[in-house]
Design an enzyme around this catalytic site. Structure first.
Site, PDB file in Angstrom:
ATOM      1  N   CYS A  84      69.525  81.295  39.281  1.00 46.64           N
ATOM      2  CA  CYS A  84      69.526  82.053  37.968  1.00 46.64           C
ATOM      3  C   CYS A  84      70.879  81.395  37.251  1.00 46.64           C
ATOM      4  O   CYS A  84      71.890  80.937  37.953  1.00 46.64           O
ATOM      5  CB  CYS A  84      69.707  83.374  37.978  1.00 46.64           C
ATOM      6  SG  CYS A  84      68.230  84.080  38.824  1.00 46.64           S
ATOM      7  N   ARG A 101      68.867  76.107  34.791  1.00 43.94           N
ATOM      8  CA  ARG A 101      68.912  77.043  36.302  1.00 43.94           C
ATOM      9  C   ARG A 101      67.830  77.664  36.451  1.00 43.94           C
ATOM     10  O   ARG A 101      67.389  78.134  37.465  1.00 43.94           O
ATOM     11  CB  ARG A 101      70.189  77.456  36.438  1.00 43.94           C
ATOM     12  CG  ARG A 101      71.391  76.656  36.545  1.00 43.94           C
ATOM     13  CD  ARG A 101      72.745  77.196  36.429  1.00 43.94           C
ATOM     14  NE  ARG A 101      72.780  78.180  37.578  1.00 43.94           N
ATOM     15  CZ  ARG A 101      73.603  77.886  38.643  1.00 43.94           C
ATOM     16  NH1 ARG A 101      74.443  76.790  38.556  1.00 43.94           N
ATOM     17  NH2 ARG A 101      73.901  78.623  39.556  1.00 43.94           N
ATOM     18  N   TRP A 129      65.208  82.814  37.284  1.00 39.38           N
ATOM     19  CA  TRP A 129      64.185  82.116  37.936  1.00 39.38           C
ATOM     20  C   TRP A 129      63.742  83.139  38.834  1.00 39.38           C
ATOM     21  O   TRP A 129      64.399  83.272  39.655  1.00 39.38           O
ATOM     22  CB  TRP A 129      64.856  80.877  38.866  1.00 39.38           C
ATOM     23  CG  TRP A 129      63.561  79.947  39.307  1.00 39.38           C
ATOM     24  CD1 TRP A 129      62.490  79.340  38.813  1.00 39.38           C
ATOM     25  CD2 TRP A 129      63.369  79.986  40.774  1.00 39.38           C
ATOM     26  NE1 TRP A 129      61.730  78.678  39.638  1.00 39.38           N
ATOM     27  CE2 TRP A 129      62.167  79.073  40.760  1.00 39.38           C
ATOM     28  CE3 TRP A 129      63.922  80.546  41.849  1.00 39.38           C
ATOM     29  CZ2 TRP A 129      61.700  78.949  42.223  1.00 39.38           C
ATOM     30  CZ3 TRP A 129      63.346  80.386  43.197  1.00 39.38           C
ATOM     31  CH2 TRP A 129      62.326  79.437  43.246  1.00 39.38           C
ATOM     32  N   ASN A 134      72.607  86.471  40.784  1.00 41.21           N
ATOM     33  CA  ASN A 134      72.035  85.206  41.036  1.00 41.21           C
ATOM     34  C   ASN A 134      71.927  85.380  42.828  1.00 41.21           C
ATOM     35  O   ASN A 134      73.038  85.418  43.284  1.00 41.21           O
ATOM     36  CB  ASN A 134      72.789  84.002  40.649  1.00 41.21           C
ATOM     37  CG  ASN A 134      72.267  82.852  41.090  1.00 41.21           C
ATOM     38  OD1 ASN A 134      71.091  82.657  41.617  1.00 41.21           O
ATOM     39  ND2 ASN A 134      73.126  81.543  41.425  1.00 41.21           N
ATOM     40  N   GLY A 135      70.755  84.840  43.361  1.00 44.34           N
ATOM     41  CA  GLY A 135      70.607  84.920  44.797  1.00 44.34           C
ATOM     42  C   GLY A 135      69.375  85.932  45.029  1.00 44.34           C
ATOM     43  O   GLY A 135      68.625  86.241  44.428  1.00 44.34           O
ATOM     44  N   GLU A 166      58.348  59.607  45.855  1.00 46.16           N
ATOM     45  CA  GLU A 166      59.159  60.266  44.797  1.00 46.16           C
ATOM     46  C   GLU A 166      58.331  60.065  43.450  1.00 46.16           C
ATOM     47  O   GLU A 166      58.382  61.055  42.813  1.00 46.16           O
ATOM     48  CB  GLU A 166      60.456  59.431  44.620  1.00 46.16           C
ATOM     49  CG  GLU A 166      61.249  59.761  43.513  1.00 46.16           C
ATOM     50  CD  GLU A 166      61.912  61.100  43.529  1.00 46.16           C
ATOM     51  OE1 GLU A 166      61.655  61.753  44.757  1.00 46.16           O
ATOM     52  OE2 GLU A 166      62.449  61.599  42.443  1.00 46.16           O
ATOM     53  N   LYS A 218      57.648  63.216  41.136  1.00 44.12           N
ATOM     54  CA  LYS A 218      57.831  63.251  39.670  1.00 44.12           C
ATOM     55  C   LYS A 218      56.773  63.830  38.537  1.00 44.12           C
ATOM     56  O   LYS A 218      56.696  64.512  37.853  1.00 44.12           O
ATOM     57  CB  LYS A 218      58.064  62.023  39.127  1.00 44.12           C
ATOM     58  CG  LYS A 218      59.607  61.359  39.726  1.00 44.12           C
ATOM     59  CD  LYS A 218      60.820  62.352  39.434  1.00 44.12           C
ATOM     60  CE  LYS A 218      60.999  63.111  40.683  1.00 44.12           C
ATOM     61  NZ  LYS A 218      62.435  63.676  40.698  1.00 44.12           N
ATOM     62  N   GLU A 256      55.781  67.409  39.252  1.00 40.76           N
ATOM     63  CA  GLU A 256      56.462  68.547  38.796  1.00 40.76           C
ATOM     64  C   GLU A 256      56.577  68.798  37.306  1.00 40.76           C
ATOM     65  O   GLU A 256      56.999  69.782  36.845  1.00 40.76           O
ATOM     66  CB  GLU A 256      58.039  68.609  39.531  1.00 40.76           C
ATOM     67  CG  GLU A 256      58.621  67.429  39.279  1.00 40.76           C
ATOM     68  CD  GLU A 256      60.191  67.259  39.577  1.00 40.76           C
ATOM     69  OE1 GLU A 256      60.641  68.622  39.962  1.00 40.76           O
ATOM     70  OE2 GLU A 256      60.679  66.477  40.143  1.00 40.76           O
ATOM     71  N   HIS A 278      43.146  55.625  57.091  1.00 40.33           N
ATOM     72  CA  HIS A 278      43.078  56.625  58.127  1.00 40.33           C
ATOM     73  C   HIS A 278      42.662  57.935  57.477  1.00 40.33           C
ATOM     74  O   HIS A 278      43.020  59.190  57.959  1.00 40.33           O
ATOM     75  CB  HIS A 278      44.308  56.815  58.915  1.00 40.33           C
ATOM     76  CG  HIS A 278      44.835  55.532  59.708  1.00 40.33           C
ATOM     77  ND1 HIS A 278      44.144  55.060  60.880  1.00 40.33           N
ATOM     78  CD2 HIS A 278      45.656  54.472  59.529  1.00 40.33           C
ATOM     79  CE1 HIS A 278      44.438  53.985  61.284  1.00 40.33           C
ATOM     80  NE2 HIS A 278      45.424  53.616  60.296  1.00 40.33           N
ATOM     81  N   LYS A 324      66.551  74.090  38.510  1.00 34.35           N
ATOM     82  CA  LYS A 324      67.369  72.815  38.532  1.00 34.35           C
ATOM     83  C   LYS A 324      67.700  72.854  40.234  1.00 34.35           C
ATOM     84  O   LYS A 324      67.989  71.832  40.861  1.00 34.35           O
ATOM     85  CB  LYS A 324      68.567  72.488  37.752  1.00 34.35           C
ATOM     86  CG  LYS A 324      69.187  71.380  37.876  1.00 34.35           C
ATOM     87  CD  LYS A 324      68.273  70.011  37.824  1.00 34.35           C
ATOM     88  CE  LYS A 324      69.150  68.737  38.080  1.00 34.35           C
ATOM     89  NZ  LYS A 324      67.940  67.606  38.310  1.00 34.35           N
TER      90      LYS A 324
END
Ligand code: AGP
Length: 616
Positions: A2, A27, A79, A105-106, A488, A492, A495, A511, A611
Site C-alpha cells: 500500500c 503501489r 492493495w 502497510n503490511g 518473461e 508481461k 499481467e 513432451h 508494484k
C-alpha cells in the site's frame, strides 16, 4: 503493498496528501482514503477503486490553498490483503470514540485473536481488515496511558507481522505518529512541515531531506521536530540524508503510459547501468571495493533468489555466469527458497534481485541467508530499500523510478548488471578466454544502440497486436539463455492483458504442451543465431504441423527455405547469443503493451496487482 502518507505543516493538508498518494498509487490502487483534523474534528473520506474516485468525493473547499485550518492529515492507497475492496475496507480506520485515525502497510498476522479480544471489550468493527484491529488496540491502551508514545510501544508488543503505521489523534492536534516494523517508512523534513511516506517518491516534491526509519522504531513529528524511539522506549538519533531527487521524478514525458515510456528509456538505462563499471573492453570490470572484492571471490557457488520478472532476470544470469565462471548457479523463486531450508554457507553468494527492494518473499529469503552466514548481494533499483540496507553488498541497477507495475526497463538493467557480474567474476578467476570476455564487453557497449534499433519495430508489433490481440491463449518458446525471455514474455502478456500465456523451453513442447496447439493458439518463437537455431527451427515446424500460427522473433539471418514456417516474423539485430536476451525481450514487452492497449486494459495499473508485493 500500500501507499501511505502523512503531513503536518502550514499547507492545506488534503491537496498535499492527494498529490503524494498520486505518486504512490502504483503501489496499490484497490481503494483510497484520507483523514485530517479541522479545528477539533476528525474528518475521514474513503472510496473503493482508484484515487480519482476518492478525489471526486471530496468537497471542493478542501482544495483551497489559503484561509484553511487543515494542517494535519494522513492518506492511503490500498492493495487488498484482507477484505475485498469495498467502501468499508479502505483506510484510514477510525477508533470507536472517533479520536484516532490510522493507516497501515503490511500484514498483522495475529489480527484474529486481537479482534476477538477487542470485540469482547466492546469495540465495534466495521470491516474485516487486519488493520482495523490496530486502531481499536491503540484506543483501548490509550484509556490507561496518556503518553501516546508509550501507547504505541505497548501496541508493538501485541502485534505480530510486518507493518508500517501512520496515526493521528485529535487529542494531539499538532502531532503525527509513525511506527516501522519490516515495512518501509520514511520521514520527510521540509520548511516548517514534516512528512511520512512509504516511499521517498511521495516526498520529493516537497523536500530532499529525509530520514529512513529503521525496524522497531516509533516516530513523533511535531512543531518541535522529529522524535524517534525504539520499541523499548530508548531514544534514537534519526539519520537525516539529503537525497538526489532527479531520477525520482514521476512523469510520463508525453507517452500515453508509463510502461511505454519505460520501454523507450531502456537505451539510456543501459548506459546508466554500464557507466563507471565498464570503462573500456581492455580494462577489467570494477564493481566492488577491495574488501568486498576479496570476500566475493572466496565464493564457490551462487544462489539467486527473486520473484516475477526479477526471477526471470536471474535465470538469464544463471546461464551467463555458469558459462563464463564455471561455478554452480541456482535460481529459485524467493517464496519457495525460504521454505526449503536451503544449503547455503559462508562460501555461498546469495544474490537477491528486486526492482523495489521491498518484496517480502525476497527480504525474508535473504535474511535467512544472512543468518546462515552466506554472503548476500542485492541487485536492486532502489538503493534506499530494505533489501539494499540489509545486504552485505549492493549493485544498484540505476534504472530510475519504474512506475508501471509491469517491469520492463528494470529487467534490462538487472540482466545488464548480471552480465557485468559474470564478466567480473570470470576476470578475477581467470575463467574464460580474455578474447571472449573482451568481445562480450564490446557487445555490452553496443547494447544501447542496438536496443534503439529494436524499438523501431514498435509499429510492426502494434500491427501484430491487433492481429493476435483477441486470442485466449498464447505460447512463448525459446531455448538456452532465451528460455527465461519466453517466461518473461508470457508474464508481461498475462499481467497487463489478462490473456493466458505460457513460456516453455521449445525442447519441452513435444513432451506434452504440443497437444494443445491448434489455429487458435499462436506460438511466439525466439530464434537467435546460435547453437540451438536449427533445433528451434525444427520446434517451430513441429508447431506449424499442428496448424499453430508461429511468429518469429528472429535475431540474425533466416534461411529462405524456412520462412514459410512463420505466419509473421520480427527481425532484430544480431548479437552474441549470450547477450541477446536484452534485445529479444523488447518485442515481447512491446507486444504485451500494444495488446493490452488495444484491448483497452489499464496498462500501468493492472487489476489485482501492485508494484511491489510487501506481503508474503
Ligand atoms: C513484473 O512485471 C511484476 N510486476 C512482478 O512479477 C515483479 O517483478 C515481482 O513482484 C518482483 O518485484 P521486485 O523486482 O520489486 O522484487
Amino acid at each position: 503493498m500500500c501507499g501511505i502518507v502523512g503531513y503536518l505543516g502550514k499547507k492545506s493538508v488534503v491537496p498535499v496528501i492527494l498529490e503524494s498518494l498520486q505518486t504512490l498509487e502504483y503501489r496499490g490502487y484497490d481503494s483510497a482514503g484520507v483523514a485530517f483534523l479541522e479545528q477539533d474534528c476528525l474528518n475521514v473520506y474513503k472510496a473503493s477503486g482508484k484515487l480519482n474516485n476518492l478525489r471526486s468525493r471530496l468537497p471542493v473547499e478542501l482544495f483551497q490553498k489559503n484561509g484553511h485550518s487543515r494542517h494535519l492529515g494522513i492518506g492511503h492507497t490500498r492493495w487488498a490483503t484482507h477484505g475485498a475492496p469495498n467502501d468499508e475496507t479502505p483506510h484510514p480506520h477510525v477508533s470507536c470514540d472517533g479520536n484516532i485515525a490510522l493507516i497501515h502497510n503490511g500484514i498483522v498476522e495475529n489480527f484474529g485473536e486481537l479482534r476477538e479480544e477487542l470485540t469482547r471489550k466492546g469495540h465495534i468493527f466495521h470491516s474485516k481488515t487486519d488493520t482495523e484491529c490496530v486502531v481499536h488496540l491503540i484506543e483501548d491502551l490509550a484509556k490507561t496511558e496518556t503518553d501516546f508514545l508509550k501507547v504505541l510501544q505497548q501496541v508493538t508488543r501485541r502485534l505480530v507481522g510486518a507493518y508500517a503505521l501512520v496515526i493521528i489523534d485529535k487529542r494531539h492536534p499538532d502531532k503525527l505518529y509513525g511506527v516501522r516494523n519490516h515495512a518501509p517508512l520514511v520521514v520527510g523534513i521540509g520548511d516548517d512541515e514534516l512528512f511520512l511516506g512509504s516511499d521517498v517518491v511521495a516526498l520529493v516534491e516537497h523536500t530532499n531531506q529525509v530520514s529512513y526509519l529503521q525496524n522497531e522504531e516509533i516516530v513523533e513529528l511535531s512543531p518541535e521536530g522529529v522524535k524517534v524511539i525504539n520499541f523499548n522506549g530508548q531514544p534514537v538519533e534519526p539519520l537525516v540524508e539529503k537525497i538526489s531527487t532527479g531520477n525520482l521524478a514521476v512523469d510520463k514525458k508525453g507517452f500515453k503510459h508509463f510502461m511505454l515510456k519505460e520501454i523507450y528509456e531502456q537505451p539510456d538505462v543501459l548506459r546508466n547501468s554500464l557507466s563507471m563499471r565498464l570503462l573500456s573492453p581492455e580494462e577489467p570490470i570494477q564493481l566492488f571495493d577491495e574488501a568486498a572484492d576479496a570476500k566475493i571471490n572466496e565464493i564457490e557457488r551462487v544462489y539467486v533468489v527473486a520473484c516475477g520478472t526479477s526471477y526471470n532476470a536471474g535465470l538469464v544470469g544463471r546461464y551467463f555466469i555458469e558459462e563464463l565462471v564455471r561455478i554452480p548457479v541456482e535460481v529459485e523463486a524467493a517464496g519457495e527458497f525460504r521454505y526449503r531450508n536451503p544449503l547455503v554457507d559462508e562460501k555461498t553468494l546469495v544474490i537477491g534481485i528486486s526492482q523495489s527492494g521491498e518484496t517480502a518473499d525476497t527480504i525474508t529469503a535473504l535474511r535467512q541467508c544472512v543468518n546462515k552466514g552466506a554472503k548476500v548481494l542485492a541487485i536492486t533499483n532502489r538503493e534506499d530499500s530494505t533489501i539494499a540496507r540489509e545486504s552485505h553488498f549492493v549493485l544498484p541497477v540505476r534504472a530510475g523510478i519504474e512506475v508501471s507495475v509491469c517491469a520492463t526497463k528494470s529487467f534490462a538493467a538487472q540482466v545488464t548488471v548480471l552480465y557485468l557480474l559474470g564478466i567480473y567474476l570470470a576476470e578475477r578467476r581467470q575463467q574464460s578466454s580474455p578474447e571472449l570476455l573482451k568481445s562480450l564487453k564490446v557487445g555490452l557497449q553496443r547494447l544501447p544502440v542496438l536496443v534503439e534499433n529494436v524499438l523501431h519495430t514498435s509499429e510492426e508489433i502494434q500491427t501484430l497486436a491487433k492481429k493476435y490481440g483477441n486470442v485466449r491463449d498464447l505460447i512463448f518458446i525459446a531455448r538456452g539463455i532465451n528460455y527465461p525471455v519466453a517466461l518473461e514474455g508470457a508474464l508481461k502478456l498475462k499481467e497487463i492483458s489478462y490473456i493466458h500465456a505460457e513460456g516453455y523451453s521449445a525442447s519441452e513442447l513435444k513432451h506434452g504442451p504440443i497437444a494443445m496447439l491448434d489455429p487458435s493458439i499462436p506460438v511466439i518463437a525466439i530464434l537467435t543465431d546460435g547453437i540451438v537455431y536449427d533445433k528451434m527451427i525444427s520446434n517451430c515446424q513441429e508447431a506449424k504441423a499442428r496448424d499453430a500460427q508461429v511468429i518469429a522473433v528472429n535475431s540474425g539471418p533466416m534461411p529462405e527455405d524456412v520462412r514459410d514456417t512463420f505466419e509473421d516474423a520480427v527481425f532484430i539485430p544480431q548479437l552474441e547469443e549470450m547477450l541477446s536476451p536484452i534485445l529479444t525481450v523488447i518485442p515481447l514487452q512491446l507486444l504485451a503493451y500494444h495488446i493490452a492497449e488495444y484491448l483497452g486494459k489499464d496498462v500501468d495499473q493492472p487489476r489485482n496487482l501492485a508494484k511491489s508485493v510487501t506481503v508474503e
